[in-house]
Design a protein around this motif. Structure first.
Motif, PDB file in Angstrom:
ATOM      1  N   GLU A  13       0.824  -1.217   0.000  1.00 53.07           N
ATOM      2  CA  GLU A  13       0.000   0.000   0.000  1.00 53.07           C
ATOM      3  C   GLU A  13       0.857   1.265   0.000  1.00 53.07           C
ATOM      4  N   ARG A  14       2.007   1.225   0.627  1.00 50.68           N
ATOM      5  CA  ARG A  14       2.902   2.391   0.636  1.00 50.68           C
ATOM      6  C   ARG A  14       3.368   2.717  -0.784  1.00 50.68           C
ATOM      7  N   TYR A  15       3.647   1.677  -1.582  1.00 52.77           N
ATOM      8  CA  TYR A  15       4.207   1.890  -2.916  1.00 52.77           C
ATOM      9  C   TYR A  15       3.173   1.856  -4.041  1.00 52.77           C
ATOM     10  N   LEU A  16       2.111   1.066  -3.892  1.00 47.60           N
ATOM     11  CA  LEU A  16       1.180   0.825  -4.997  1.00 47.60           C
ATOM     12  C   LEU A  16      -0.211   1.394  -4.789  1.00 47.60           C
ATOM     13  N   GLY A  17      -0.530   1.848  -3.582  1.00 46.29           N
ATOM     14  CA  GLY A  17      -1.869   2.356  -3.301  1.00 46.29           C
ATOM     15  C   GLY A  17      -2.684   1.363  -2.492  1.00 46.29           C
ATOM     16  N   ALA A  18      -3.872   1.787  -2.142  1.00 49.03           N
ATOM     17  CA  ALA A  18      -4.749   1.013  -1.256  1.00 49.03           C
ATOM     18  C   ALA A  18      -5.166  -0.314  -1.876  1.00 49.03           C
ATOM     19  N   ALA A  19      -5.083  -1.366  -1.067  1.00 55.94           N
ATOM     20  CA  ALA A  19      -5.584  -2.688  -1.480  1.00 55.94           C
ATOM     21  C   ALA A  19      -7.088  -2.673  -1.243  1.00 55.94           C
ATOM     22  N   ARG A  20      -7.854  -2.609  -2.321  1.00 51.41           N
ATOM     23  CA  ARG A  20      -9.307  -2.486  -2.193  1.00 51.41           C
ATOM     24  C   ARG A  20     -10.065  -3.743  -2.555  1.00 51.41           C
ATOM     25  N   GLU A  21      -9.371  -4.714  -3.140  1.00 51.36           N
ATOM     26  CA  GLU A  21     -10.028  -5.970  -3.506  1.00 51.36           C
ATOM     27  C   GLU A  21      -9.084  -7.127  -3.185  1.00 51.36           C
ATOM     28  N   PHE A  22      -9.683  -8.276  -2.911  1.00 44.10           N
ATOM     29  CA  PHE A  22      -8.910  -9.483  -2.667  1.00 44.10           C
ATOM     30  C   PHE A  22      -9.648 -10.650  -3.300  1.00 44.10           C
ATOM     31  N   GLU A  23      -8.919 -11.475  -4.024  1.00 42.90           N
ATOM     32  CA  GLU A  23      -9.497 -12.689  -4.598  1.00 42.90           C
ATOM     33  C   GLU A  23      -8.929 -13.878  -3.834  1.00 42.90           C
ATOM     34  N   GLU A  24      -9.795 -14.659  -3.273  1.00 45.29           N
ATOM     35  CA  GLU A  24      -9.408 -15.823  -2.473  1.00 45.29           C
ATOM     36  C   GLU A  24      -8.681 -16.868  -3.330  1.00 45.29           C
ATOM     37  N   PRO A  25      -7.821 -17.674  -2.708  1.00 46.02           N
ATOM     38  CA  PRO A  25      -7.153 -18.753  -3.442  1.00 46.02           C
ATOM     39  C   PRO A  25      -8.135 -19.749  -4.058  1.00 46.02           C
ATOM     40  N   THR A  26      -9.357 -19.836  -3.522  1.00 51.19           N
ATOM     41  CA  THR A  26     -10.354 -20.793  -4.008  1.00 51.19           C
ATOM     42  C   THR A  26     -11.364 -20.155  -4.975  1.00 51.19           C
ATOM     43  N   ALA A  27     -11.051 -18.991  -5.506  1.00 50.33           N
ATOM     44  CA  ALA A  27     -11.988 -18.266  -6.372  1.00 50.33           C
ATOM     45  C   ALA A  27     -12.411 -19.067  -7.605  1.00 50.33           C
ATOM     46  N   LEU A  28     -11.564 -19.963  -8.063  1.00 53.99           N
ATOM     47  CA  LEU A  28     -11.869 -20.752  -9.260  1.00 53.99           C
ATOM     48  C   LEU A  28     -12.436 -22.125  -8.923  1.00 53.99           C
ATOM     49  N   GLY A  29     -12.738 -22.357  -7.637  1.00 52.49           N
ATOM     50  CA  GLY A  29     -13.323 -23.627  -7.218  1.00 52.49           C
ATOM     51  C   GLY A  29     -12.336 -24.596  -6.602  1.00 52.49           C
ATOM     52  N   ARG A  30     -11.082 -24.444  -6.900  1.00 55.66           N
ATOM     53  CA  ARG A  30     -10.038 -25.268  -6.284  1.00 55.66           C
ATOM     54  C   ARG A  30      -9.073 -24.315  -5.595  1.00 55.66           C
ATOM     55  N   ASN A  31      -8.295 -24.813  -4.673  1.00 53.58           N
ATOM     56  CA  ASN A  31      -7.302 -23.974  -4.010  1.00 53.58           C
ATOM     57  C   ASN A  31      -6.059 -23.937  -4.882  1.00 53.58           C
ATOM     58  N   ARG A  32      -5.826 -22.799  -5.512  1.00 50.24           N
ATOM     59  CA  ARG A  32      -4.670 -22.682  -6.412  1.00 50.24           C
ATOM     60  C   ARG A  32      -3.386 -22.348  -5.657  1.00 50.24           C
TER      61      ARG A  32
END
Length: 187
Positions: A13-32
């Motif tokens: 966040e210091r270098y790239l800006g606010a983290a406003r979204e997060f995608e879970e490791p299981t977003a595609l149905g399996r744990n990637r």
């Protein structure tokens, strides 16, 4: 004793800006094995960052996370490119080296609607000094942040046939906007 990688999110966040979204490791149905963070800078840039690659069993000097920064309206394209590259890293069980060229075997684009056929693994060309390594509480690097620089098939071929420095020179001479995944090839 401070927990390892405790400053990862504040560092991003210091270098790239606010983290406003997060995608879970299981977003595609399996744990990637990794999630994705989306950091938004005030200057209309978005960075897609892996979160968890550092815990995977891959051969590296320092644990790594991957970053791709683009214009905010190209978030979807970066969201495609980062997992594609991360799956290559995990599949070969080896991290990326700086200046490494990762190119699709097919000369066509890997991101639909663009000429992007792969990436160059590098340091972040626009973030302030200090971004590319997360220091531990003693100031020693404990994590390497590898920036994925989207590149066209012609650029990646040029780098392989000549040198990565020649590609960097071509990008500089053409004033290439490395944040634009819809750009034309610089070579």
């Amino acid at each position: 004793m401070t927990e390892r990688f405790a400053d990862f999110l504040p560092h991003l966040e210091r270098y790239l800006g606010a983290a406003r979204e997060f995608e879970e490791p299981t977003a595609l149905g399996r744990n990637r094995g990794y999630g994705l963070l989306f950091c938004y800078a005030p200057n209309s840039l978005v960075s897609v960052v892996t979160n968890g690659l550092r815990f995977q069993r891959i051969t590296v000097v320092l644990p790594q996370e991957l970053v791709c920064t683009v214009h905010a309206e190209q978030r979807k394209e970066a969201h495609m490119l980062v997992p594609l590259t991360t799956e290559i890293v995990m599949g070969r069980r080896a991290g990326l080296g700086l200046d490494e060229v990762i190119m699709s075997a097919d000369p066509g684009p890997v991101v639909p609607g663009t000429e992007i056929a792969g990436v160059v693994a590098g340091t972040h060309p626009y973030a302030a000094d200090g971004f590319d390594a997360l220091p531990d509480s003693d100031g020693k690097a404990e994590l390497q942040l590898i920036t994925l620089l989207p590149a066209t098939h012609a650029e990646l071929t040029y780098a392989r046939n000549n040198s990565i420095d020649d590609l960097y020179t071509a990008w500089e001479n053409q004033a290439t906007d490395l944040l634009d995944m819809h750009r034309r090839s610089a070579v």
